[in-house]
Design a protein around this motif. Structure first.
Motif, PDB file in Angstrom:
ATOM      1  N   SER A  99      35.799  61.441  97.326  1.00 29.09           N
ATOM      2  CA  SER A  99      35.578  62.528  98.262  1.00 29.09           C
ATOM      3  C   SER A  99      36.769  62.728  99.140  1.00 29.09           C
ATOM      4  N   GLN A 100      37.877  61.956  99.294  1.00 21.27           N
ATOM      5  CA  GLN A 100      39.144  62.386 100.415  1.00 21.27           C
ATOM      6  C   GLN A 100      40.091  63.350  99.618  1.00 21.27           C
ATOM      7  N   PRO A 101      40.778  63.858 100.678  1.00 21.20           N
ATOM      8  CA  PRO A 101      42.039  64.848 100.195  1.00 21.20           C
ATOM      9  C   PRO A 101      42.911  64.260  99.094  1.00 21.20           C
ATOM     10  N   LEU A 102      43.158  65.135  98.257  1.00 22.62           N
ATOM     11  CA  LEU A 102      44.146  64.990  97.368  1.00 22.62           C
ATOM     12  C   LEU A 102      45.799  64.575  98.257  1.00 22.62           C
ATOM     13  N   LEU A 103      46.444  63.830  97.440  1.00 20.09           N
ATOM     14  CA  LEU A 103      47.528  63.267  97.881  1.00 20.09           C
ATOM     15  C   LEU A 103      49.100  63.655  97.241  1.00 20.09           C
ATOM     16  N   ALA A 104      50.070  63.804  98.026  1.00 20.54           N
ATOM     17  CA  ALA A 104      51.101  63.664  97.061  1.00 20.54           C
ATOM     18  C   ALA A 104      51.687  62.532  96.657  1.00 20.54           C
ATOM     19  N   GLY A 105      52.320  62.346  95.661  1.00 21.00           N
ATOM     20  CA  GLY A 105      52.790  61.234  95.249  1.00 21.00           C
ATOM     21  C   GLY A 105      53.750  60.423  96.121  1.00 21.00           C
ATOM     22  N   GLY A 106      53.675  59.106  96.212  1.00 16.06           N
ATOM     23  CA  GLY A 106      54.240  58.404  97.209  1.00 16.06           C
ATOM     24  C   GLY A 106      53.701  58.407  98.692  1.00 16.06           C
ATOM     25  N   ALA A 107      52.665  59.070  98.932  1.00 14.26           N
ATOM     26  CA  ALA A 107      52.079  58.948 100.123  1.00 14.26           C
ATOM     27  C   ALA A 107      51.468  57.678 100.412  1.00 14.26           C
ATOM     28  N   LEU A 109      48.837  55.557 103.259  1.00 16.76           N
ATOM     29  CA  LEU A 109      47.863  55.472 104.043  1.00 16.76           C
ATOM     30  C   LEU A 109      47.198  54.027 104.117  1.00 16.76           C
ATOM     31  N   SER A 110      46.478  53.863 105.251  1.00 22.10           N
ATOM     32  CA  SER A 110      45.531  52.504 105.596  1.00 22.10           C
ATOM     33  C   SER A 110      44.053  52.936 105.859  1.00 22.10           C
ATOM     34  N   PHE A 111      43.199  52.371 105.189  1.00 22.36           N
ATOM     35  CA  PHE A 111      42.026  52.790 105.319  1.00 22.36           C
ATOM     36  C   PHE A 111      41.307  52.348 106.700  1.00 22.36           C
ATOM     37  N   PRO A 112      40.350  52.834 107.250  1.00 27.12           N
ATOM     38  CA  PRO A 112      39.902  52.457 108.636  1.00 27.12           C
ATOM     39  C   PRO A 112      39.448  51.151 108.525  1.00 27.12           C
ATOM     40  N   GLY A 113      39.651  50.323 109.450  1.00 28.10           N
ATOM     41  CA  GLY A 113      39.309  48.984 109.851  1.00 28.10           C
ATOM     42  C   GLY A 113      40.390  48.001 109.068  1.00 28.10           C
ATOM     43  N   SER A 114      41.338  48.522 108.509  1.00 30.00           N
ATOM     44  CA  SER A 114      42.325  47.978 107.558  1.00 30.00           C
ATOM     45  C   SER A 114      43.647  48.245 107.976  1.00 30.00           C
ATOM     46  N   GLU A 115      44.567  47.021 107.916  1.00 29.60           N
ATOM     47  CA  GLU A 115      45.859  47.329 108.347  1.00 29.60           C
ATOM     48  C   GLU A 115      46.740  47.312 107.158  1.00 29.60           C
ATOM     49  N   LEU A 116      46.441  47.084 105.775  1.00 30.04           N
ATOM     50  CA  LEU A 116      47.128  46.852 104.606  1.00 30.04           C
ATOM     51  C   LEU A 116      47.652  48.437 104.361  1.00 30.04           C
ATOM     52  N   VAL A 117      48.770  48.394 103.942  1.00 32.20           N
ATOM     53  CA  VAL A 117      49.239  49.706 103.566  1.00 32.20           C
ATOM     54  C   VAL A 117      48.977  50.020 102.049  1.00 32.20           C
ATOM     55  N   PHE A 118      48.350  51.155 101.627  1.00 28.27           N
ATOM     56  CA  PHE A 118      48.372  51.584 100.195  1.00 28.27           C
ATOM     57  C   PHE A 118      49.223  52.666  99.892  1.00 28.27           C
ATOM     58  N   GLN A 119      49.650  52.954  98.719  1.00 31.46           N
ATOM     59  CA  GLN A 119      50.713  53.906  98.336  1.00 31.46           C
ATOM     60  C   GLN A 119      50.320  54.626  97.030  1.00 31.46           C
ATOM     61  N   LEU A 120      50.337  55.986  96.764  1.00 31.19           N
ATOM     62  CA  LEU A 120      49.790  56.494  95.717  1.00 31.19           C
ATOM     63  C   LEU A 120      50.913  56.610  94.610  1.00 31.19           C
ATOM     64  N   TYR A 121      50.521  55.966  93.632  1.00 28.83           N
ATOM     65  CA  TYR A 121      51.674  55.966  92.383  1.00 28.83           C
ATOM     66  C   TYR A 121      50.892  56.838  91.544  1.00 28.83           C
ATOM     67  N   PRO A 122      51.239  58.043  91.106  1.00 32.20           N
ATOM     68  CA  PRO A 122      50.702  59.070  90.441  1.00 32.20           C
ATOM     69  C   PRO A 122      50.349  58.313  88.979  1.00 32.20           C
ATOM     70  N   GLY A 123      49.037  58.376  88.526  1.00 27.89           N
ATOM     71  CA  GLY A 123      48.419  58.072  87.465  1.00 27.89           C
ATOM     72  C   GLY A 123      47.841  56.408  87.546  1.00 27.89           C
ATOM     73  N   HIS A 124      48.197  55.947  88.647  1.00 28.90           N
ATOM     74  CA  HIS A 124      47.714  54.726  88.921  1.00 28.90           C
ATOM     75  C   HIS A 124      47.077  54.239  90.158  1.00 28.90           C
ATOM     76  N   GLY A 125      46.829  55.567  90.800  1.00 27.15           N
ATOM     77  CA  GLY A 125      45.832  55.613  91.888  1.00 27.15           C
ATOM     78  C   GLY A 125      46.637  55.042  93.177  1.00 27.15           C
ATOM     79  N   LEU A 126      45.977  54.528  94.126  1.00 29.55           N
ATOM     80  CA  LEU A 126      46.539  54.021  95.574  1.00 29.55           C
ATOM     81  C   LEU A 126      46.527  52.321  95.086  1.00 29.55           C
ATOM     82  N   GLN A 127      47.393  51.912  95.482  1.00 34.99           N
ATOM     83  CA  GLN A 127      47.961  50.441  95.347  1.00 34.99           C
ATOM     84  C   GLN A 127      48.483  49.936  96.474  1.00 34.99           C
ATOM     85  N   ILE A 128      48.222  48.550  96.811  1.00 30.37           N
ATOM     86  CA  ILE A 128      48.797  47.742  97.941  1.00 30.37           C
ATOM     87  C   ILE A 128      50.118  47.765  97.728  1.00 30.37           C
ATOM     88  N   GLN A 129      50.992  48.512  98.907  1.00 29.42           N
ATOM     89  CA  GLN A 129      52.189  48.367  99.001  1.00 29.42           C
ATOM     90  C   GLN A 129      52.741  47.152  99.620  1.00 29.42           C
TER      91      GLN A 129
END
Length: 437
Positions: A99-107, A109-129
């Motif tokens: 349900s969340q907004p689309l992202l540009a490659g390389g964007a 973000l951190s999820f609410p209540g979490s400090e981990l940083v995720f990054q979008l790698y196109p074709g492989h979704g959001l990954q822990i960076q």
């Protein structure tokens, strides 16, 4: 009709599946039935959600599922400590892409209540960076005590996500990258992580619970690829930025891993950490000068030799400055000084004389001292007869294809180069067009 043994052989030949691996681990007592059921529910939910999505959302969530399937098939579930990070990644992607907004490659973000940083790698979704996550932890340390609560929360999230690897622990990347199959590790991320965790643990007085885990993170620096990042070099050791690319030597990652090991050794007093730094230092003192072109810095050597872009050039300079401050080693201090100077020095150009035949295709050539954006003009007198813009070119002798006009005689060729820091220079040389024979 197939015999029972033939059917069993065919079944055994099938690659492991996520569901099958979870069932096996539970049966072997390596995973509790409750944990296996929870992971299976996350997997089934993600597949069901992906089936209902379209476009980018389907591509990204489906890519994470596919990567997980691939890791199960290659036997990566044989290390049960890897599962928490794997299924957290899958769960976060299911949450986001539903349900969340689309992202540009390389964007990032951190999820609410979490400090981990995720990054979008196109074709492989959001990954822990992990590099960004540990950089965030370093930022909290730099920012002072007002960030102590958030630093503690980040430690609490990151520590349980380490995976048994190379006789120790590692914070792994769980997606394909540059030809590497997951899971792979990075000396840059792990070295920064050890530094950040030791700093935060010391400030928070959490040495007792953090140091034993962080110390096990030294394993990849003692182990050859692909499990680890250690490659023998110059009577010491080079630490790879990518464990799956053993012939690619990226200097900024190596230098920062040494900064991390130095600080970690100083904070923990651990002799193994100090020995690992010393081995890397022996190699780096010889290696760093080879990445200085005399006009700019190289990003990598080995299987790929390329010059740094502006960001990586400055990053390398900054990492070297930090290593210089810690060690006062001439090789690091001089390179940092050189790379700062190169930011204000224009490219050096020379146009090589050429003789071409009228109405035939030939080549124009020039020499360039460092990576720059190039434009070329060919003139006959005051008249421009050709303009070329080949874009950004690396250092060395460059060749451009040009079809000479029918008029014979002397032409001038002017090459203008603007380096990545904005310094501009031009050079002009002669091109002769001769009559066709």
């Amino acid at each position: 009709m197939c015999s029972v043994s033939a059917a069993a052989t065919a079944q055994a030949a099938k690659p492991p599946t996520v569901a099958g691996e979870l069932k096996r681990l539970a049966a072997e007592g390596k995973l509790t039935p409750e944990a296996a059921a929870a992971d299976r529910a996350i997997y089934d939910d993600a597949k069901a959600t992906a089936a209902k999505l379209t476009g980018t959302r389907k591509l990204e969530l489906g890519g994470v599922v596919k990567d997980l399937d691939g890791m199960a098939a290659r036997g990566s579930f044989a290390t049960p400590s890897r599962l928490p990070a794997l299924f957290l990644t899958l769960q976060r992607n299911r949450e986001y892409w539903a349900s969340q907004p689309l992202l540009a490659g390389g964007a990032r973000l951190s999820f609410p209540g979490s400090e981990l940083v995720f990054q979008l790698y196109p074709g492989h979704g959001l990954q822990i960076q992990w590099l960004a996550t540990f950089g965030k932890l370093n930022g909290y340390w730099t920012g002072g005590k007002r960030y102590d609560t958030r630093a503690g929360a980040l430690l609490d999230e990151a520590l349980p996500l380490a995976t048994e690897r190379a006789g120790g622990l590692a914070w792994e990347y769980l997606f394909p990258f540059d030809g590497q199959n997951p899971p792979w590790v990075s000396s840059l991320a792990q070295g920064t992580g050890l530094q950040a965790m030791a700093r935060s643990a010391t400030r928070l007085q959490r040495q007792a619970d953090v140091f034993p885990i962080a110390l096990r993170g030294l394993g990849i620096f003692e182990t050859a690829p692909p499990a680890g990042v250690r490659v023998p070099a110059d009577d010491g050791a080079h630490y790879l930025q990518y464990s799956g690319l053993p012939n690619l030597f990226i200097i900024n990652g190596f230098v920062q891993s040494l900064v991390g090991l130095y600080d970690f050794a100083a904070l923990t007093g651990d002799p193994t950490a100090r020995a690992l730094f010393d081995a890397g230092d022996v190699a780096a003192r010889k290696e760093v000068p080879t990445f200085d072109t005399g006009a700019w810095s190289l990003y990598s050597r080995g299987s790929s030799q390329t010059e740094s872009d502006l960001g990586y050039h400055k990053l390398l300079r900054d990492f070297l400055t930090q290593l210089c401050k810690r060690t006062a080693t001439i090789q690091y201090c001089s390179a940092a000084q050189h790379f700062t100077q190169y930011l204000t020095v224009a490219p050096v150009l020379s146009v090589l004389p050429r003789t071409l035949t009228a109405r035939k295709t030939g080549t124009l050539r020039f020499k360039l001292s460092k990576i720059s954006r190039i434009t070329v003009k060919v003139m006959r007198g005051t008249t421009v007869v050709a303009t070329m813009a080949p874009g950004v070119l690396g250092r060395g002798t460059k060749t451009l294809t040009w079809t000479a006009p029918k008029k014979t005689g002397a032409y001038s060729m002017t090459v203008t180069a603007t380096d990545l820091a904005g310094n501009t220079a031009s050079a002009t040389g002669e091109v002769t067009v001769k009559r066709r024979t």
